[in-house]
Design an enzyme around this catalytic site. Structure first.
Site, PDB file in Angstrom:
ATOM      1  N   ASP A  89       7.578   5.238   0.128  1.00 32.24           N
ATOM      2  CA  ASP A  89       8.333   6.458   0.820  1.00 32.24           C
ATOM      3  C   ASP A  89       7.734   6.531   2.288  1.00 32.24           C
ATOM      4  OD1 ASP A  89       5.600   7.343   0.485  1.00 32.24           O
ATOM      5  OD2 ASP A  89       6.297   9.309  -0.211  1.00 32.24           O
ATOM      6  N   HIS A  97       0.734  -1.295   0.073  1.00 28.79           N
ATOM      7  CA  HIS A  97       0.001   0.016  -0.081  1.00 28.79           C
ATOM      8  C   HIS A  97       0.875   1.155   0.011  1.00 28.79           C
ATOM      9  CE1 HIS A  97      -4.271  -1.557   1.194  1.00 28.79           C
ATOM     10  NE2 HIS A  97      -3.415  -2.601   0.559  1.00 28.79           N
ATOM     11  N   THR A 113      -0.995 -15.482   0.271  1.00 29.90           N
ATOM     12  CA  THR A 113      -0.777 -16.739   0.808  1.00 29.90           C
ATOM     13  C   THR A 113      -0.881 -16.894   2.438  1.00 29.90           C
ATOM     14  OG1 THR A 113       0.685 -18.649   0.957  1.00 29.90           O
ATOM     15  CG2 THR A 113       1.659 -16.598   0.831  1.00 29.90           C
TER      16      THR A 113
END
Ligand code: HEM
Ligand SMILES: *[C@@H]1O[C@H](CO)[C@@H](O)[C@H](O)[C@H]1NC(C)=O
Length: 328
Positions: free
Chosen positions: A76, A68, A198
């Site tokens: 950053d 994300h 997973t």
């Protein structure tokens, strides 16, 4: 003569342009901290291991947070910034579901790094997050790989910047491909990175649409009937909204290729997982990763390395944050 000289000039010009163009991998290096903070990798790894011992959620939380972060304003650590009025990425509707243990992992690792006088205020939160993501993958049974380093921390984080920058679980293949392509990631990269599912959890809300007959929504016929039954049981209609279930129902705490085997059996939890098998264009890649763990691991490492180069800051666009939650 004239011709070869102009060709020469053209070549020089190209070389120059290549030097000036900020290519994505331009300045990231494996040994970036060799002289700055030589033990940074082991310091981070120890902090991550300690945190992982306390709770397994550390692993999926850190991995998802890295993804994300990179897709919104680049890798950053903008995802970590806290603004007093809540106008920051983590208060966007989608990032509200990021588990707190991911943030805590980076904060703890940063404290450990800064505890070494040589390293104090010299290692970016963005790099610590990239290392921690690698560490949780390998500590959960996934591949170990060298992480490229040298990112600076961003100075901007807004709620609005998350909009349209992260994939939604309802996305079909074309929408998924387009969003990953906008960051230089191929369909194969996208399928491999989806293998991040997973490990970890999803809240029930996302799942219910697929397994109940609501008004205006047909049940999703791609869900394995036995799996659908189990999902209705785990996520009944009036379930507590905090309840979360495993993205990989078979080996939820192991970073392996079972996620892809599940897709072959109609056991992808999110619609965006199952679509990778349903769509004939990506199915061969799912089949390859399901049958060959090495092929998955190699593709995953290549893809997450590319992911780690997205929108990397340098110069005046970034800084080494002293506190990962606030700009300096
Ligand atoms: C392909 C498009 C993707 C979509 C649509 C998607 C969507 C989601 C959704 C809806 C959840 C559940 C959130 C919740 O209910 O709390 C989730 C969880 C998660 N995602 Fe993704 N994701 C995608 C790609 C990725 C990638 C590329 C990675 C990392 C490589 C990743 C890593 C994770 C992890 C580890 C979790 C579990 C988080 C936890 O347990 O705290 N996802 N994702
Ligand atoms: C599995 O994939 C690896 C890496 O791409 C390859 O070298 C190997 O030959 C494959 N194994 C099989 C059995 O196809």
């Amino acid at each position: 003569m004239e011709k070869s000289r102009s060709r020469h000039a053209l070549l020089l010009c190209l070389v120059f342009l290549t030097m000036l163009t900020p290519t994505m991998e331009s300045h990231l290096r494996h040994d970036y901290y060799r002289n700055i903070c030589p033990n940074v990798e082991s310091i981070v790894r120890n902090a991550v291991a300690r945190k992982l011992q306390q709770t397994f959620v550390t692993a999926p939380a850190t991995l998802r947070m890295f993804f994300h972060d990179c897709f919104v304003r680049g890798c950053d650590a903008s995802v970590m910034l806290v603004s007093p009025k809540g106008n920051d990425e983590r208060h966007s509707s989608i990032d509200l579901s990021l588990a707190g243990d991911g943030f805590d992992t980076v904060v703890k690792a940063k404290a450990a790094v800064d505890n070494d006088p040589q390293c104090r205020n010299k290692v970016s939160c963005a790099d610590i997050l990239a290392m921690a993501a690698r560490d949780v993958i390998s500590m959960s049974g996934g591949p170990y790989y060298k992480v490229e380093l040298g990112r600076l921390d961003g100075k901007i984080s807004t709620r609005a910047s998350v909009r349209h920058r992260l994939p939604l679980p309802e996305f079909k293949l074309d929408a998924l491909k387009a969003m990953f392509a906008s960051h230089g990631l191929s369909q194969t990269d996208m399928v491999a990175l989806s293998g991040g599912h997973t490990i970890g959890f999803s809240h029930c809300k996302t799942v219910q649409r697929r397994v109940f007959n609501f008004r205006n929504s047909n049940k999703d016929k791609t869900v394995n009937p036995n799996y659908a039954r189990s999902l209705r049981k785990q996520c009944p209609i009036h379930v507590d909204p905090r309840v979360a279930i495993s993205l990989d129902p078979t080996t939820p705490q192991i970073f392996d290729n079972v996620y892809f085997k599940n897709l072959q059996r109609g056991m992808g939890l999110l619609s965006s997982d199952q679509i990778l098998y349903t769509d004939h264009r990506s199915r061969p890649t799912v089949d390859l990763f399901a049958s060959n763990k090495t092929a998955f691991e190699e593709a995953f490492v290549a893809a997450i390395t590319k992911l780690g180069r997205v929108g990397v800051k340098k110069g005046k666009h970034g800084e080494i944050r002293r506190d990962c939650n606030f700009i300096n």
